[in-house]
Design an enzyme around this catalytic site. Structure first.
Site, short mmCIF file in Angstrom:
data_model
loop_
_atom_site.label_atom_id
_atom_site.label_comp_id
_atom_site.label_asym_id
_atom_site.label_seq_id
_atom_site.Cartn_x
_atom_site.Cartn_y
_atom_site.Cartn_z
N HIS A 140 4.05 -1.04 -17.22
CA HIS A 140 4.13 -2.51 -17.21
C HIS A 140 4.08 -3.08 -15.80
O HIS A 140 3.95 -4.30 -15.64
CB HIS A 140 5.41 -2.98 -17.89
CG HIS A 140 5.46 -2.74 -19.36
ND1 HIS A 140 4.44 -3.14 -20.21
CD2 HIS A 140 6.39 -2.14 -20.14
CE1 HIS A 140 4.76 -2.79 -21.45
NE2 HIS A 140 5.92 -2.18 -21.43
N ASP A 169 7.69 5.70 -28.15
CA ASP A 169 8.35 4.63 -28.88
C ASP A 169 7.55 4.15 -30.09
O ASP A 169 7.95 3.19 -30.76
CB ASP A 169 8.70 3.46 -27.96
CG ASP A 169 7.61 3.12 -26.97
OD1 ASP A 169 6.51 3.71 -27.07
OD2 ASP A 169 7.85 2.28 -26.09
N HIS A 187 3.91 -0.15 -26.65
CA HIS A 187 3.72 -1.42 -25.94
C HIS A 187 2.46 -1.33 -25.08
O HIS A 187 2.17 -0.28 -24.50
CB HIS A 187 4.92 -1.72 -25.05
CG HIS A 187 6.22 -1.81 -25.78
ND1 HIS A 187 7.04 -0.70 -25.95
CD2 HIS A 187 6.83 -2.84 -26.40
CE1 HIS A 187 8.11 -1.07 -26.64
NE2 HIS A 187 8.00 -2.36 -26.92
N ASP A 232 1.80 4.65 -25.63
CA ASP A 232 3.06 3.92 -25.79
C ASP A 232 2.85 2.80 -26.80
O ASP A 232 1.75 2.24 -26.92
CB ASP A 232 3.45 3.33 -24.43
CG ASP A 232 4.86 2.78 -24.39
OD1 ASP A 232 5.74 3.46 -23.84
OD2 ASP A 232 5.09 1.67 -24.90
#
Length: 309
Positions: free
Chosen positions: A125, A246, A164, A162
Site C-alpha cells: 500500500h 487475507d 486488498h 493479497d
C-alpha cells in the site's frame, strides 16, 4: 537447490500494539509454522537493512526523511488511522525491504532456488510518497528496482494475491512499461483502487477486482483466462509475489473464501510460469493475513509448495 526464508527479529520491533491487525504476532505465527520438523529442508538467513540507495530508487529522499522524522522516541505515533509507528519501526522497515533485495541477490547468484521473505511491516500500500494501509516502504517495488539495477534485467512481473489492491505498487510501477503488475483483490474494499480500466503506460497493469465470496473455483478461472496469458506474454526474467493470505475464508478483514489448498494450487501455477520464463527465479514477500492460525497454515502451504521445485 532449495527454498530460503529471509527474515530478521528486528521486524518484530515494529510495535503496533497487541490489538492492531498488523501486529508482531503475525510474523511469529508464520515463523513458528515454518520452524517445525516438516520444514527442516529450509535455509534461513537474517536480512541486512536495505540501503538508502535501494529505497530511494522507489521513494524520493524527502519521503524517506519524512518517515524518519515521524519515528517517536518512545510510545507510538500515527501516520493515519491504520498506520502506526514505534521506536523500532524504521529499522524494521529497512530489514523488510532488505530481505527482498537480498533474496533477489541469492536467487540470481544460484544460492537458492526461490525465497520467501517473512517480514513486516508489509509494503504494497506504500505509494511513492505516501505511507498507508500498515505500509511504510514498498518492499516488492524496491526489490524490482534493485533487480533491474543490480542484475541488469528488464522485465519483471509482480503478482499480488493479497485480498486488498496494492495501490502503492501500482502507483510506482504504472509508468514502467517493463514491469507487469497483476492484482487479484476484493472490490469494494480498502483502499478503493484497482479498477479494470487502469492499464498503465503499456498495458502493464492488470487489475482483477472480484466480489465478496470469491473462492478457489473463481481463482482458477481468472488464472486461465487472464493471469497466465498476461504473464507468459510478458516473459518475465524475475517473478515477484506480494503474498497476502487475507483472502482466506477465516480472515476478519475481507470476504474471500480461499483455503490452504487454493494457495498450493496458485503457487504451483506461478512456479510453472517461472520454470518456463525465468529459470525458476521467484521471490515471495509476506503482505497481509490477520487471523493467526489461517495465516500460519496458508503461509506454510505456500512455502511447502515452493520447496517442491
Amino acid at each position: 537447490m532449495s527454498t530460503t526464508i529471509f527474515w530478521h527479529p528486528l521486524c518484530s520491533d515494529h510495535n503496533t500494539g497487541a490489538e492492531h491487525p498488523e501486529r508482531a504476532a503475525r510474523m511469529q505465527a508464520v515463523l513458528d509454522a515454518l520452524g517445525t520438523d516438516e520444514f527442516a529442508a529450509l535455509n534461513w538467513r537474517e536480512a541486512p537493512p536495505a540501503s538508502f540507495e535501494q529505497i530511494e530508487r522507489v521513494h524520493p529522499p524527502r519521503y524517506v526523511d519524512k518517515v524518519m522524522s515521524r519515528i517517536p522516541a518512545w510510545g507510538s505515533a500515527a501516520i493515519d488511522g491504520d498506520t502506526l509507528l514505534s521506536p523500532g519501526s524504521f529499522e524494521a522497515a529497512l530489514r523488510a525491504a532488505g530481505a527482498v533485495c537480498t533474496a533477489i541477490d541469492a536467487v540470481f547468484a544460484g544460492e537458492t532456488t526461490n525465497a520467501f521473505c517473512a517480514i513486516r511491516p508489509p509494503g504494497h500500500h506504500a505509494e511513492r510518497e505516501k505511507a498507508m494501509g500498515f505500509c511504510l516502504f514498498n518492499n516488492i517495488a524496491i526489490g524490482a528496482a534493485h533487480a533491474r539495477k543490480r542484475h541488469g534485467i528488464r522485465r519483471v512481473a509482480i503478482v499480488d494475491f493479497d485480498v486488498h489492491h496494492g495501490n502503492g505498487t501500482q502507483n510506482i510501477c504504472a509508468e514502467q512499461a517493463d514491469i507487469l503488475y497483476v492484482s487479484t483483490h476484493q472490490a469494494p474494499l480498502y483502499p478503493g483502487t484497482g479498477h479494470r480500466d487502469e492499464h498503465g503506460v503499456a498495458n502493464n497493469i492488470l487489475n482483477i477486482p472480484l466480489g465478496p465470496g470469491t473462492d478457489g473455483v473463481k481463482l482458477r478461472s481468472v488464472w486461465e483466462q487472464e493471469i497466465a496469458p498476461a504473464l507468459y506474454a510478458h516473459e518475465p526474467e524475475l517473478l515477484l509475489l506480494s503474498a497476502g493470505f487475507d483472502a482466506h475464508r477465516d480472515d476478519p478483514l475481507a470476504e474471500f473464501m480461499f483455503e490452504e489448498d487454493d494457495y498450493v494450487w496458485l503457487t504451483r501455477q506461478l512456479l510453472g510460469v517461472a520454470a518456463n520464463c525465468c529459470g525458476n527465479r521467484v521471490v515471495s514477500a509476506l503482505e497481509g493475513g490477520y487471523e493467526l492460525s489461517a495465516l500460519a497454515a496458508s503461509a506454510a502451504a505456500h512455502v511447502r509448495t515452493l520447496l517442491e521445485v
